[in-house]
Design a protein around this motif. Structure first.
Motif, PDB file in Angstrom:
ATOM      1  N   PRO A  75       0.808  -1.221   0.000  1.00 34.08           N
ATOM      2  CA  PRO A  75       0.000   0.000   0.000  1.00 34.08           C
ATOM      3  C   PRO A  75       0.841   1.271   0.000  1.00 34.08           C
ATOM      4  N   ASN A  76       0.182   2.370  -0.284  1.00 31.45           N
ATOM      5  CA  ASN A  76       0.803   3.694  -0.194  1.00 31.45           C
ATOM      6  C   ASN A  76       0.483   4.361   1.146  1.00 31.45           C
ATOM      7  N   TRP A  77       0.253   3.554   2.167  1.00 31.41           N
ATOM      8  CA  TRP A  77       0.032   4.062   3.526  1.00 31.41           C
ATOM      9  C   TRP A  77       1.357   3.977   4.272  1.00 31.41           C
ATOM     10  N   SER A  78       1.976   5.109   4.506  1.00 33.78           N
ATOM     11  CA  SER A  78       3.252   5.187   5.242  1.00 33.78           C
ATOM     12  C   SER A  78       4.387   4.457   4.541  1.00 33.78           C
ATOM     13  N   PHE A  79       4.142   3.993   3.311  1.00 32.31           N
ATOM     14  CA  PHE A  79       5.172   3.360   2.497  1.00 32.31           C
ATOM     15  C   PHE A  79       5.036   3.871   1.070  1.00 32.31           C
ATOM     16  N   GLN A  80       6.061   3.629   0.279  1.00 30.17           N
ATOM     17  CA  GLN A  80       6.048   3.966  -1.139  1.00 30.17           C
ATOM     18  C   GLN A  80       6.588   2.772  -1.915  1.00 30.17           C
ATOM     19  N   HIS A  81       6.268   2.707  -3.178  1.00 27.99           N
ATOM     20  CA  HIS A  81       6.892   1.696  -4.027  1.00 27.99           C
ATOM     21  C   HIS A  81       7.232   2.347  -5.365  1.00 27.99           C
TER      22      HIS A  81
END
Length: 453
Positions: A88-94
């Motif tokens: 997810p894009n919750w507190s993380f990035q990809h």
């Protein structure tokens, strides 16, 4: 409503699962067991489970910009799933969501350079509502909560997006809806005064209660309503005058539908936000989002602890990978240029076809987004209503279009129209066939209504 004619299968059989699937916006009175089952596609064409081929004159649902059967997009999804199937894009990035956000920042007009990803157009409009309200709160104006949109306009099905939508019949089953949503005449209802109506609504608001104006570049519901010259510039001036955000809902009009990346460029205006979906992946995987201006981003980052909104699958790695490849195809194959080069030809073919049909009231559109409006009346001027209307327009016309090998949309949210939105890869042959099949269907309709001997 969209209407498709019934189709018979072998021995009158029905497709397995018909009793288990609840269809979207499909009347219960229709025989769902006889509705088309589309099983494959290639370019501008699809096939049903009986092996018959049709021109997909609606690009799925204003969606498959690069056409069906693009192996490059399937491969992009597979590569990404092997590398990172989901995070997810919750507190993380990809990597893929970062790359896509940067790519969109380079394509969007003006200073719109920050994107929030979701999964659909309705979610994108819902995000616009939350962004606008939180922006004004962060900007020291918490009283700004009202939204202005246009009558007949469709903006989505979630409760907020439905509230923005200007179609009473779509809203009635779910009332009461959230408050704070105002609807003004669209550019077909009041070509000269439509922009002034927005200013009047803001002034009545009063202005310190109005958060945003949300409009499609070319309004879909009602039949490809192209705004008059100067309309968008005037609306931009009005919004600036009263401190109101201007939102372009480009869920349909983005990624080449009007020959531009975001549609609004056709009108020389930079909005404060753009909502998008559909064409960003050509429908190969779900994705939507909102790209916002620097002033919106800065107000939130400087004056709010966070944007209080999220979606588990927003910016999904595989969807982002497909979107990146889809944008690369559009650019590599010159599909924006193809739309610009052929929009005049498409309009001319439809207009030439319409000249021979007294039942046609108007032909309008731009890019690969066109509508033919038809008169709901018999040759002697008798209005078609109730069962007669359904018999001829939702029966004869829709059936003849389909039997002729064309999937398009007959829509009557306002005046009855036939709508076309082919894939951006369509050539002159496909566009001419669309007009030819429509010609034949209208000829049969007019024969039954007494226009022809």
């Amino acid at each position: 409503m969209d209407v498709m004619p019934g189709v018979e299968r072998g021995n009158g059989g029905i497709a397995p699962g018909v009793e288990n699937l609840l269809l979207h916006f499909t009347p219960f009175e229709d025989d769902w067991g006889k509705l088309p089952v589309i099983v494959s596609g290639e370019g501008c064409y699809v096939k049903d489970d009986r092996g018959r081929s049709y021109i997909d004159g609606l690009a799925g649902l204003f969606t498959t910009q690069v056409g069906h059967g693009r192996g490059e997009l399937a491969e992009a999804a597979a590569r990404q799933m092997r590398e990172l199937s989901f995070f997810p894009n919750w507190s993380f990035q990809h990597p893929r969501s970062l790359e896509l956000a940067a790519r969109l920042a380079g394509l969007a007009p003006g200073d719109l350079a920050t994107t929030f990803f979701v999964n659909s157009g309705s979610e994108a409009v819902e995000t616009v509502i939350k962004l606008a309200r939180q922006y004004h709160r962060a900007n020291g104006e918490p009283g700004r909560y009202k939204f202005i949109s246009r009558k007949v306009a469709y903006h989505g099905t979630t409760m907020g997006a439905l509230s923005v939508t200007g179609l009473p019949a779509f809203k009635a089953p779910f009332e009461p809806l959230p408050g704070g949503f105002v609807h003004v005449p669209n550019t077909q209802q009041d070509p000269e005064g439509a922009a002034d109506a927005i200013e009047e609504a803001i002034e009545f608001g009063p202005p310190e209660c109005v958060a945003a104006v949300i409009l499609e570049p070319v309004q879909n519901a009602g039949g490809c309503l192209v705004p008059p010259e100067g309309y968008w510039q005037r609306v931009r001036e009005i919004c600036d005058k009263y401190g109101v955000l201007l939102v372009s809902d480009a869920v349909i009009c983005a990624f080449g539908r009007l020959g531009e990346w975001f549609g609004i460029e056709r009108f020389g205006v930079v909005p404060d936000m753009i909502s998008f979906a559909k064409g960003i992946t050509s429908g190969y995987l779900p994705m939507g989002g909102v790209v916002v201006s620097e002033r919106v981003r800065k107000a939130l980052q400087q004056n709010a602890p966070m944007f209080f909104h999220g979606s588990t699958f927003g910016g999904h790695p595989a969807s982002a990978a497909v979107a990146l490849e889809n944008l690369a195809i559009i650019e590599r194959e010159g599909l924006l240029e193809n739309v610009h080069n052929l929009e005049g030809y498409f309009g001319e073919e439809l207009s030439r076809m319409a000249e021979g049909h007294p039942i046609v009231a108007d032909v309008r559109g731009m890019g690969f987004f066109w509508a033919v409006e038809v008169r709901p009346e018999k040759a002697d001027g008798t209005p078609l209503e109730g069962d007669e209307y359904r018999k001829y327009f939702k029966g004869v016309l829709s059936r003849k279009l389909f039997e002729g090998g064309l999937i398009c949309r007959f829509d009557d949210k306002d005046e009855p129209v036939i709508q076309y939105s082919p894939a951006l890869v369509a050539d002159r042959e496909v566009l001419s066939k669309i007009a030819e099949i429509t010609d034949s269907a209208l000829t049969e309709l007019e024969r039954q209504l007494g226009y022809r001997g």
